[in-house]
Design a protein around this motif. Structure first.
Motif, PDB file in Angstrom:
ATOM      1  N   GLN A 125       0.845  -1.197   0.000  1.00 40.79           N
ATOM      2  CA  GLN A 125       0.000   0.000   0.000  1.00 40.79           C
ATOM      3  C   GLN A 125       0.879   1.246   0.000  1.00 40.79           C
ATOM      4  N   ARG A 126       0.458   2.256  -0.718  1.00 37.81           N
ATOM      5  CA  ARG A 126       1.236   3.487  -0.802  1.00 37.81           C
ATOM      6  C   ARG A 126       1.039   4.324   0.465  1.00 37.81           C
ATOM      7  N   ARG A 159       5.541   1.692  -2.321  1.00 36.60           N
ATOM      8  CA  ARG A 159       5.062   2.343  -1.099  1.00 36.60           C
ATOM      9  C   ARG A 159       5.232   3.859  -1.149  1.00 36.60           C
ATOM     10  N   GLY A 160       6.050   4.335  -2.083  1.00 37.37           N
ATOM     11  CA  GLY A 160       6.175   5.777  -2.246  1.00 37.37           C
ATOM     12  C   GLY A 160       7.550   6.349  -1.956  1.00 37.37           C
ATOM     13  N   ASP A 231       5.601  -3.792   5.614  1.00 32.73           N
ATOM     14  CA  ASP A 231       4.331  -3.859   4.897  1.00 32.73           C
ATOM     15  C   ASP A 231       3.126  -3.559   5.793  1.00 32.73           C
ATOM     16  N   ILE A 232       3.334  -2.795   6.840  1.00 36.42           N
ATOM     17  CA  ILE A 232       2.230  -2.414   7.721  1.00 36.42           C
ATOM     18  C   ILE A 232       1.234  -1.573   6.921  1.00 36.42           C
ATOM     19  N   PRO A 233      -0.048  -1.832   7.022  1.00 38.91           N
ATOM     20  CA  PRO A 233      -1.043  -1.047   6.279  1.00 38.91           C
ATOM     21  C   PRO A 233      -0.924   0.451   6.558  1.00 38.91           C
ATOM     22  N   ASP A 238      -0.169   5.654   9.861  1.00 40.15           N
ATOM     23  CA  ASP A 238      -0.626   7.012  10.206  1.00 40.15           C
ATOM     24  C   ASP A 238      -0.994   7.109  11.683  1.00 40.15           C
ATOM     25  N   GLU A 239      -1.685   6.091  12.168  1.00 39.69           N
ATOM     26  CA  GLU A 239      -2.092   6.061  13.577  1.00 39.69           C
ATOM     27  C   GLU A 239      -0.880   5.991  14.500  1.00 39.69           C
TER      28      GLU A 239
END
Length: 394
Positions: A125-126, A159-160, A231-233, A238-239
């Motif tokens: 996920q990005r 991922r960016g 690979d943490i979502p 963010d949290e």
């Protein structure tokens, strides 16, 4: 003289009684006595080999501490009369995993483990745009595993990570840049690549700390090893950034092939090549599974500095109760065997603590097939729910 003799007589008598009792206690069936050397041999022979040794609140192995949280178990719910045996066994393994903390040595941040299949079992996920614009990247990688390097760069680019932007990343390749130059040219700007003729933990620490000193304040650094895929979502990242004030803690989930073999890496997605999700680094290899996923570029009024790959200087001042998010750790590929042997020789010269991990890995391989994890390993390792198998034949 007579007075002295009278004073010493009771003590001599007591010692004589003790000696007679010792002889009686240590008389063997063959009429000989158990001397100190033979006593030690028997103790070693009869001692139950239990590794590690459980102590209140911690498991202690040599000079290392593998701490486990003391969590009061909730009252057990009433069990159904006919519970499925496989489901119940999996549930017990999962409950046991929740008591592990991802830390050992130095101090315990009292972190709570969080595992999720969403990150481990799918495409990367990005990161959100705000994080991506403030994120820098450092890695010190080997050129001897080009197959894994290709997946590594593709994953973090997805991922960016701004590999193509000069100064936003630094990858040091050892020992030969030319061996993997085509792969690097696909993903990297030339200014973001350097070559090193050798590798040691000290060289890697010095390099990342020097890079951190060049970075602006109020930014973040990501610092994985080649086999570590953070690979943490994205929502959890963010949290965690908010809760940890710029620090995000992770813990290794060791990825293993369905066959338990050290399979060669192909072009298929890594998560489908290695669907098993196990907690081997701490339990089976006695290594350190915790890593900082993200750290702020400045901490305590100065550039953040790493004490090792796993620790940041001054981190003991961080608040307790952080969450440690499980990330995929691809240690068990076919090229891991030769790299393990090479690293073992290197660490035996420079870092006895790290050498221990690689020694354990070699011990857990099948004696008849050094690319197969042993039956004993499979029996004792704790594993989470595997990723779904993907049919790639068609």
């Amino acid at each position: 003289m007579n007075l002295l003799f009278l004073l010493l007589l009771p003590r001599a008598a007591a010692n004589g009684i003790k000696h007679a009792k010792y002889q009686a206690d240590n008389l063997l069936q063959d009429g000989t006595y158990l001397d100190a050397e033979r006593q030690q041999q028997l103790m070693r022979k009869n001692q139950r080999k239990k590794y590690p040794v459980q102590l209140p609140g911690c498991v202690t192995v040599g000079s290392d501490r593998h701490c486990r949280k003391e969590v009061k178990a909730p009252a057990a719910a009433a069990k159904p009369k006919r519970a499925d045996a496989a489901t119940e066994a999996a549930s017990r393994r999962w409950r046991g995993a929740q008591h592990l903390t991802p830390t050992k040595q130095k101090h315990d941040l009292n972190a709570t483990l969080v595992f999720t299949k969403e990150g481990n079992c799918g495409a990367p996920q990005r990161f959100n745009k705000t994080l991506t614009s403030k994120l820098y990247f450092f890695a010190y990688v080997t050129s001897r595993n080009p197959e894994l390097l290709k997946h590594f760069l593709a994953f973090y680019a997805a991922r960016g990570i701004r590999f193509k932007e000069p100064g936003s990343a630094l990858i040091i390749v050892s020992p030969s840049l030319s061996d993997v130059k085509p792969i690097l040219d696909t993903y990297m700007h030339p200014d973001n690549i350097r070559e090193a003729s050798t590798y040691t933990s000290d060289l890697k620490r010095e390099a990342v700390n020097a890079y951190l000193k060049t970075l602006p304040k109020n930014r973040y650094l990501m610092y994985p090893d080649l086999d570590e895929f953070f690979d943490i979502p994205t929502p959890l990242i963010d949290e965690a950034l908010v809760q940890g004030d710029g620090f995000v803690l992770g813990s290794m989930v060791d990825r293993i092939a369905e066959t338990w073999r050290l399979d060669a890496i192909t072009n298929e997605p890594l998560w489908s090549q290695f669907p098993r999700r196990c907690l081997a680094t701490l339990e089976m290899l006695k290594g350190q599974p915790r890593k900082w996923i993200l750290v702020p570029t400045s901490f305590m009024g100065k550039p953040t500095q790493y004490a090792s790959s796993h620790y940041v200087e001054g981190e003991e001042t961080l608040p307790r109760g952080l969450r440690a998010y499980g990330f995929s750790h691809y240690r068990f590929g076919s090229k891991s065997l030769n790299l393990t042997k090479a690293k073992l020789g290197l660490y035996e010269q420079n870092n006895a603590g790290s050498a221990k991990v690689y020694n354990f890995m070699l011990r857990w391989l099948d004696k008849a097939d050094d690319h197969l994890l042993s039956k004993r390993f499979r029996r004792f390792v704790t594993c989470l729910e595997s990723c779904p198998l993907v049919d790639v034949s068609g």
